[in-house]
Write a protein that holds these residues in place. Sequence first.
Motif, short mmCIF file in Angstrom:
data_model
loop_
_atom_site.label_atom_id
_atom_site.label_comp_id
_atom_site.label_asym_id
_atom_site.label_seq_id
_atom_site.Cartn_x
_atom_site.Cartn_y
_atom_site.Cartn_z
N MET B 390 42.52 46.11 43.50
CA MET B 390 43.41 46.42 44.60
C MET B 390 42.96 47.71 45.29
O MET B 390 43.23 47.92 46.46
N VAL B 425 42.87 48.42 55.56
CA VAL B 425 44.02 49.04 54.91
C VAL B 425 45.20 48.06 54.82
O VAL B 425 45.83 47.91 53.77
N LEU B 426 45.45 47.35 55.93
CA LEU B 426 46.61 46.46 55.92
C LEU B 426 46.40 45.28 54.98
O LEU B 426 47.33 44.86 54.27
N THR B 428 44.66 45.35 52.35
CA THR B 428 44.81 45.87 51.00
C THR B 428 46.26 45.80 50.56
O THR B 428 46.57 45.48 49.41
N VAL B 429 47.16 46.07 51.50
CA VAL B 429 48.58 45.96 51.16
C VAL B 429 48.92 44.52 50.81
O VAL B 429 49.64 44.25 49.85
N ALA B 432 47.94 43.61 47.40
CA ALA B 432 48.85 44.12 46.37
C ALA B 432 49.81 43.02 45.94
O ALA B 432 50.23 42.96 44.79
N GLY B 433 50.13 42.12 46.88
CA GLY B 433 51.07 41.05 46.57
C GLY B 433 50.61 40.21 45.39
O GLY B 433 51.41 39.86 44.53
#
Lengths: 540, 511
Positions: B390, B425-426, B428-429, B432-433
């Motif tokens: 992640m 970056v987005l 990567t969020v 995370a899911g």
Amino acid sequence: MREFLLSVAYDRWILPALLVLPLLGAAVILFGGGTSADGDDEVLTGASRRPSRLATAVFGLEFVLSLGLWWAFDPAVSGWQQRVDVAWIPSWGVRFTLGLDGIALMMVLLTTFIMLLAAYGSWTSVREKTASYYALLLVLTTGMLGVFMSLDLFLFYAMWEIMLVPMYFIIGIWGGQRRIYASLKFFIYTMIGSLLMLVGIVYLGLQASHDVVLHGFHQTVPDFSYDTIMATVHVTPHAALWLFGAFFLAFAVKVPMFPFHTWLPDAHVEAPTAGSVVLASIMLKLGTFGFLRLAVPLFPGAALDPRVRTAVLTLAVIGIVYGALVSLVQPDFKKLVAYSSVSHLGFVMLGIFALTVQSVQGALMVMINHGLSTGALFFLIGMLYERRHTRLIADYGGIARVVPMFAAMLTFVSLSSIGLPGTNGFIGEFLVLLGAFRTYPIFAVIATTTVITAAAYLLWAIQRILFNPLDKPVNEHVPDLNRRELLLMAPLLAGIIWLGVYPAPVLRRMQPAAEHFVRAVESRAAMASATVDAADRGAR
Amino acid sequence: MRPVFDLAIPSQLSAALIPDLILIGGAMILLLVAVWRRESREHQRFVGYLSIGLCTITLAAVWIMMNRLGSATDGPIAVDNFRWMADIVILIGTIGALALGIDDNDRALTTTAETHVLILLASSGMMLLAGARDLMIVFLGIELMSVASYALAGINRRSERSAEGALKYFLLGAFSTAFLLYGIALIYGATGSTGLHQIRVRVIEQGLSASPLLLSGIGLLLVGFGFKVSSVPFHMWAPDVYDGAPNPVTAYFAAVVKAAVFVAFLRVWLEALPSEYGAWHRAITGLAIATMVVGNAIGLMQRNMKRLLAYSSIAHAGFIMVAIAAGTMQGASAMLFYLLAYTLATFGAFAVIIVLSRGDAPVTTDDLSGLWRVRPWLAVAMTVFMLALMGFPIAGGVGFFAKWYVLKAALQAPIPQYTLSVVLVLTTVISAGYYLYVVMVMFMRPRAADAPIVPPTQSLTRTVMVACAALILLLGVAPDLVLRYASVGVPTVGVPRAPAGPPPTHTALAR
């Protein structure tokens, strides 16, 4: 005292020591066990009582060590104190720089104080997988202290993210019914905010980059040092607006400000008692601390832009009023306190963005007071929950007769949270409103109405819990607070009274920092607008 | 001062190829050893250990060459730190795959010792790829690698899924190789050379940058590489192949094969075609964005761990392409660093999956439920690998620094890649899911009552797992240990200083 501390070079080792000690403690708890006969798998998941005692001892030592800062810190000196600076990743210009100003000093002391109580308060509420639990609490402490101490933006970011993992597990493993949902929401919200901050930090670091000779080559290495960036980086107003937005999002989620607050009720309610205490008392302050340390001083031009400022103040005041009104109708006492945090932290934001010395000082006081009062409230709720396993206000009534000590404490802490003169809560909100009234009278007047609402929701709640007729038979045999719980509450009550009656020593240590903050922001903002004007003239 | 090498002299050329020769020669000998005796458990282990030994020797040779040998400005083989660092990543991954393979063969009752030799052959193709400065050698390396990979994908002859995956891999692989070859032919047609250095010189000297022949050649080459690194929209084969192949082989495909192709990809693009930056930059940006978004979004829906990691691997290809899009030497160092971090995390995660897998049944997230309660350290290790994938700081160790480095390279490029940075970056969020979902089920879900008992971890698998986790965490606080080499590595690479970056010419932008 100060002489003695300096004679042992306290200034030079204390900050790294405060960061390393919890990690060592966590390592000892996890690896130094060797007690269980059931194989090493039990170390993490077992229910031994040893970790709780060990962790409390580590936190005690941590607190005692940090107390020295109270004397070692010289309020007359402006600039960073107890500064430590070593290279960390030379290839990227990342340094391990720590240091304190008056604001950070108070937050560090608050952290070590609350964490000691949080560990002590978990002895009975956490009974399974104790080693992992206390190890996570210890790692969490390192992360939080690191955020307050970092003077390198990269280090700041790393510490900011470290906090997330232990808290995620603490909520998700030891939390209530909807703990999985709450912990994931907490994690994702915080992460979205902070990742954009990372892009902002990289951008700033690259702006401050300089050429050095490294490994035999000339290289352009970025510089993430807070001081260097403050001194050398001048971004265009347009870029400043974007960067401020990135930092704003990271911190506004953490505070939490009004539209970003939805993770908070879930996380607070589902977290175990110590988790709620840490969240409310310390982690929320990290957001406002971020505004004070980074978002506002770095981009004063953007932060003081009339549109931005009005928008932020509007959100802050909405948060104040909305938090209080929602608290009024909560059936769940813990949720009530959680929403009251939204309201209290709104006051902090109002104080910071009103930007007078008084309002900023008030904001700092509210940060500390909220840490003590709300922490104490969550402890009391936890104690009640351990006895009756319900947090619904309607399940209680008239228990003041059964548990007089508990009732006295709850009443006292509630009064301090409301801001009764003579307790700590009064002075902070009073200063904020006084300071804000000078620059933004309308916002201040609207916020003032909440002082009444706050009295209403808390007094009504304790009336329904403590004083109505004792009509439920289950409540007749609730035991009163025991000695450990009294011992746990005593320091909090002492702090509440002390700050209410004689806050001068605390104010004296924070005043230079607050003044410096206001002056620096105003002069940098003036400078930024002057350069813009000059550029405009040049363009014409 | 290091000497400058002249690869036109045969003895110097063979000196530059010593590590490759050691590996390929050793692999030939081991092939004989493997078939010398009857198939048995012991023999399989024996050949496996010998293979690990061979890789270690090759690693030592690479290390010595890196510190002794000078650089070569011209010639078909690169002599520079970029190649040596890439070789080290490839060999570390190979050793991981061999170690996991020895244990996994035992469990799956596979007694064919040739699996190890196939891995060695594929790795020698990769090392050739890492050193290739000529499109013909790129092709040679890819073919050597691919042919061995096709066989590896189908090595489990008893499994239908494995056979399906292998066939798919073979057909699509052959298809993509055709693209590659045709692209090479067109570039040769346009410039009259297959040497990367000459291509660059001739494109500039003869003013070919708008030549349709060259541009279509670049396009075809891009499609070919896109297939090999499984970038969207050329990714469809990856989940099926990864799902069907035995676990160690999947880890090998996901990490090492991809790393080798990326190394060649970057070298071709930055060494031969820097003057075409304006032309390929937009295409790579588009591919990278699509890969990051689609890979991560589909990853969210996966419950089969191997498919989840397959989509994760697709998503990571997108992240790595951001480093290529930066078009600088820093991007090249960032890519190597990223590949190392990604290799460590992927092998660690697959080691955990190997422990949990039973027969041919896929490991799903349900098998991980409540793992913490029965095997806490296994769960902790998996958490480290997931957080590393992640890109989470400190707890995810070096994974964060890898992403950080790519981000830094993208923002520090002469033409800063703001869009790609924000997408990175987005997404990567988003990632995370699913990474966090794995962590969540391990720690926060109860263990099912009828859940099978997790067998004890075999010793080599445990070693791989512990080594990966330890390196991830160590490099997560002290990345300078590796950075020192990665960042010196590149200035001496064939990717030269000034022209490597996007040219500041207006023609490229104006077009």
